[in-house]
Design an enzyme around this catalytic site. Structure first.
Site: not given
Ligand code: PGA
Length: 250
Positions: A9, A11, A94, A96, A166, A172, A212
């Site tokens: 992803n 982003k 997601h 976010e 997740e 992140g 992560s």
């Molecule tokens: P990350 O993000 O690997 O940077 O933790 C995962 C995601 O948001 O799908």
């Protein structure tokens, strides 16, 4: 054995030219991959990446889509537009989108239904915040997101759905759920799918872990019984990081 899917992803990263150059290098680095490989660029970068990965093992996904088919929805992008551009799968719900843009389970469910109607596969993201986990609400939250996100989806359509677990506190942040913690959340999700659709759908459902994921932890995560892939953010922006994740078993 369940199938495995590893998705990146991106982003809000990668312009069309950056994305195309990156995708070409990635395609070369993962050409011997044995799993389903997806990258999800920002909308405007999708077309150049579709062209760049043509003939490779990489599939192109989208990070979001409208809950409407067409019309006066300023700023939105529809499922048919994505489909025609070469997208085969879309990430929905997601954390976010849920946290920053107020997406609710009912809104996400409308998108899931529309994506399936328009012949797109779906990665449905679920996961608890730290407060919810600490308040003992992990299962309540996962159950609600799974049941509401999949409302009115037939057992037959479930073949086109991937669920991504997740934990919000692991995205992140550099903090990963331990393989055991992730596995027990995945087992819980699978048991909820079993209640909704029965054993055979539950057993074949791909459940990705996200939060992560890195080359250094992917093998331990993938060794767990209920973890069937990864949804990768930060580490998907570097060929040096993402290729070994995709090739964790090569
Ligand atoms: P990350 O993000 O690997 O940077 O933790 C995962 C995601 O948001 O799908």
């Amino acid at each position: 054995m369940r199938n495995v899917c590893i998705a990146g992803n991106w982003k809000m990263n990668m312009t069309p030219s950056e994305g195309a150059a990156f995708a070409k290098a990635l395609a070369e680095a993962v050409k011997d991959a044995t799993v389903r490989v997806v990258v999800a660029p920002p909308f405007v970068t999708i077309a150049s990446v579709v062209e760049a990965v043509d003939g490779s093992v990489i599939e192109v996904g989208a990070q979001n889509m409208s809950d409407q088919l067409s019309g006066a929805y300023t700023g939105e992008v529809s499922a048919p537009m994505l489909k025609e551009t070469g997208v085969s799968i879309v990430i929905l719900g997601h954390s976010e989108r849920r946290a920053l843009y107020g997406e609710t389970d009912a809104f996400i469910n409308r998108k899931v239904k529309l994506a399936l109607e328009q012949d797109l596969d779906v990665i449905l993201c679920v996961g608890e915040t730290l407060e919810e986990r600490e308040a003992g609400k992990l299962e309540e939250v996962l159950k609600r997101q799974v049941v509401e996100g999949l409302r009115d989806i037939s057992a037959q359509s479930m073949a086109r759905i991937i669920v991504a677990y997740e934990p919000v506190w692991a995205i992140g942040t550099g903090k990963t759920a331990t393989p055991d913690d992730a596995n027990s959340a995945h087992a819980f999700i699978r048991s909820e799918i079993d209640k909704l659709y029965g054993k055979s759908v539950a057993e074949s459902l791909i459940i990705q872990y996200g939060g992560s994921v890195k080359p250094s932890n992917v093998k331990d995560l993938m060794a767990m019984e209920h973890i069937d892939g990864a949804l990768v953010g930060g580490a998907s922006l570097s060929v040096e990081q993402f290729a070994p994740i995709v090739r964790y078993n090569v």
